[in-house]
Motif scaffolding. Sequence first.
Motif, PDB file in Angstrom:
ATOM      1  N   PHE A  98      35.326  30.270  38.180  1.00  0.00           N
ATOM      2  CA  PHE A  98      34.615  30.973  37.114  1.00  0.00           C
ATOM      3  C   PHE A  98      33.224  30.418  36.845  1.00  0.00           C
ATOM      4  CE2 PHE A  98      38.888  32.440  36.615  1.00  0.00           C
ATOM      5  CZ  PHE A  98      38.672  33.799  36.440  1.00  0.00           C
ATOM      6  N   TYR A  99      32.804  29.461  37.637  1.00  0.00           N
ATOM      7  CA  TYR A  99      31.441  28.945  37.581  1.00  0.00           C
ATOM      8  C   TYR A  99      30.645  29.405  38.802  1.00  0.00           C
ATOM      9  CZ  TYR A  99      32.964  25.667  33.934  1.00  0.00           C
ATOM     10  OH  TYR A  99      33.444  25.105  32.787  1.00  0.00           O
ATOM     11  N   LEU A 100      31.276  30.087  39.728  1.00  0.00           N
ATOM     12  CA  LEU A 100      30.626  30.441  40.988  1.00  0.00           C
ATOM     13  C   LEU A 100      29.732  31.666  40.862  1.00  0.00           C
ATOM     14  CD1 LEU A 100      33.496  29.919  43.590  1.00  0.00           C
ATOM     15  CD2 LEU A 100      31.495  28.472  43.203  1.00  0.00           C
ATOM     16  N   ASP A 101      28.573  31.567  41.466  1.00  0.00           N
ATOM     17  CA  ASP A 101      27.627  32.667  41.547  1.00  0.00           C
ATOM     18  C   ASP A 101      28.239  33.790  42.383  1.00  0.00           C
ATOM     19  OD1 ASP A 101      25.415  34.317  41.881  1.00  0.00           O
ATOM     20  OD2 ASP A 101      24.290  32.878  43.089  1.00  0.00           O
ATOM     21  N   PRO A 102      28.342  35.004  41.827  1.00  0.00           N
ATOM     22  CA  PRO A 102      28.926  36.124  42.594  1.00  0.00           C
ATOM     23  C   PRO A 102      28.224  36.371  43.928  1.00  0.00           C
ATOM     24  CG  PRO A 102      28.641  36.744  40.300  1.00  0.00           C
ATOM     25  CD  PRO A 102      27.975  35.407  40.476  1.00  0.00           C
ATOM     26  N   GLU A 103      26.922  36.131  43.982  1.00  0.00           N
ATOM     27  CA  GLU A 103      26.177  36.319  45.227  1.00  0.00           C
ATOM     28  C   GLU A 103      26.612  35.302  46.284  1.00  0.00           C
ATOM     29  OE1 GLU A 103      21.558  36.091  46.646  1.00  0.00           O
ATOM     30  OE2 GLU A 103      21.988  37.011  44.695  1.00  0.00           O
ATOM     31  N   TYR A 104      26.852  34.078  45.855  1.00  0.00           N
ATOM     32  CA  TYR A 104      27.345  33.032  46.757  1.00  0.00           C
ATOM     33  C   TYR A 104      28.725  33.426  47.293  1.00  0.00           C
ATOM     34  CZ  TYR A 104      29.292  28.367  47.957  1.00  0.00           C
ATOM     35  OH  TYR A 104      29.889  27.297  48.573  1.00  0.00           O
ATOM     36  N   ILE A 105      29.565  33.964  46.449  1.00  0.00           N
ATOM     37  CA  ILE A 105      30.903  34.397  46.878  1.00  0.00           C
ATOM     38  C   ILE A 105      30.788  35.515  47.907  1.00  0.00           C
ATOM     39  CG2 ILE A 105      33.050  35.502  46.131  1.00  0.00           C
ATOM     40  CD1 ILE A 105      32.655  34.065  43.415  1.00  0.00           C
ATOM     41  N   ARG A 106      29.922  36.510  47.631  1.00  0.00           N
ATOM     42  CA  ARG A 106      29.772  37.668  48.531  1.00  0.00           C
ATOM     43  C   ARG A 106      29.169  37.296  49.880  1.00  0.00           C
ATOM     44  NH1 ARG A 106      27.821  40.141  44.068  1.00  0.00           N
ATOM     45  NH2 ARG A 106      25.699  40.026  44.764  1.00  0.00           N
ATOM     46  N   LYS A 107      28.090  36.507  49.844  1.00  0.00           N
ATOM     47  CA  LYS A 107      27.327  36.251  51.069  1.00  0.00           C
ATOM     48  C   LYS A 107      27.667  34.941  51.759  1.00  0.00           C
ATOM     49  CE  LYS A 107      23.287  38.885  49.576  1.00  0.00           C
ATOM     50  NZ  LYS A 107      21.851  38.820  49.296  1.00  0.00           N
ATOM     51  N   GLN A 108      28.370  34.043  51.069  1.00  0.00           N
ATOM     52  CA  GLN A 108      28.670  32.706  51.584  1.00  0.00           C
ATOM     53  C   GLN A 108      27.400  31.976  52.002  1.00  0.00           C
ATOM     54  OE1 GLN A 108      31.821  32.753  54.474  1.00  0.00           O
ATOM     55  NE2 GLN A 108      33.214  33.815  53.097  1.00  0.00           N
ATOM     56  N   GLN A 109      26.350  32.181  51.200  1.00  0.00           N
ATOM     57  CA  GLN A 109      25.073  31.531  51.437  1.00  0.00           C
ATOM     58  C   GLN A 109      24.751  30.630  50.250  1.00  0.00           C
ATOM     59  OE1 GLN A 109      22.382  34.824  52.105  1.00  0.00           O
ATOM     60  NE2 GLN A 109      23.029  35.038  54.232  1.00  0.00           N
ATOM     61  N   LEU A 110      24.746  29.345  50.509  1.00  0.00           N
ATOM     62  CA  LEU A 110      24.540  28.339  49.482  1.00  0.00           C
ATOM     63  C   LEU A 110      23.053  28.105  49.259  1.00  0.00           C
ATOM     64  CD1 LEU A 110      26.051  26.262  47.702  1.00  0.00           C
ATOM     65  CD2 LEU A 110      25.879  24.666  49.628  1.00  0.00           C
ATOM     66  N   THR A 111      22.616  28.230  48.014  1.00  0.00           N
ATOM     67  CA  THR A 111      21.232  27.945  47.636  1.00  0.00           C
ATOM     68  C   THR A 111      21.244  27.185  46.309  1.00  0.00           C
ATOM     69  OG1 THR A 111      20.916  29.951  46.307  1.00  0.00           O
ATOM     70  CG2 THR A 111      20.458  30.143  48.686  1.00  0.00           C
ATOM     71  N   GLU A 112      20.086  26.764  45.864  1.00  0.00           N
ATOM     72  CA  GLU A 112      19.974  26.120  44.558  1.00  0.00           C
ATOM     73  C   GLU A 112      20.454  27.056  43.455  1.00  0.00           C
ATOM     74  OE1 GLU A 112      15.856  25.112  44.419  1.00  0.00           O
ATOM     75  OE2 GLU A 112      16.073  23.501  45.887  1.00  0.00           O
TER      76      GLU A 112
END
Length: 189
Positions: A98-112
């Motif tokens: 519940f702290y995860l960025d939805p975009e990170y979940i969708r794309k599996q691309q880690l950024t700041e």
Amino acid sequence: MILVYEFMQNGPLRDHLYGKNIPPLSWKQRLDICICTARGLHYLHTGASTGIIHRDVKITNILLDENFVSKMAEFGLSKDGPTTEQTHVSTVVKGSFFYLDPEYIRKQQLTEKTDVYSFGVVLLEALCALPAINPSSPREQVNLEEWAMQWKRNGLVDKIIDPTLVGHIDPESMKKFTKATEMCLPLDP
């Protein structure tokens, strides 16, 4: 081999917001803790040549010393950030859901931005003194980020703040705080 940690007398931020019978933090204390945490994240992201992405920013990983100065803890999921030639690091999604960025979940691309989004959830927890996820809450309140941002869209942020803070927050301070939160979290997930 052993790990040595600095003793943080006041424990995790979570204990001072909910879950323990501890006097509530003042608005100024909460602001100072959030500002110190933001500075720590900025240092992680910019202090090394590639930066470090924490990947598990949450209130149990923000520890408070005897003066309530915050420090980030638990770097087990951390990754080196992207190099100057990269925009992201491709990786398997890890962290507290519940702290995860939805975009990170969708794309599996880690950024700041992954840490920034998580920090936005921390800001909401500091404001509302509620957990990021609470299955025992009414259905519309289970996910703090969705519930709080709905109130924000309706211009009623004052209805969701920690009751111990009611009447103790300068309106200009609240305006800046909610603006910072909006910058971390998308209004339309």
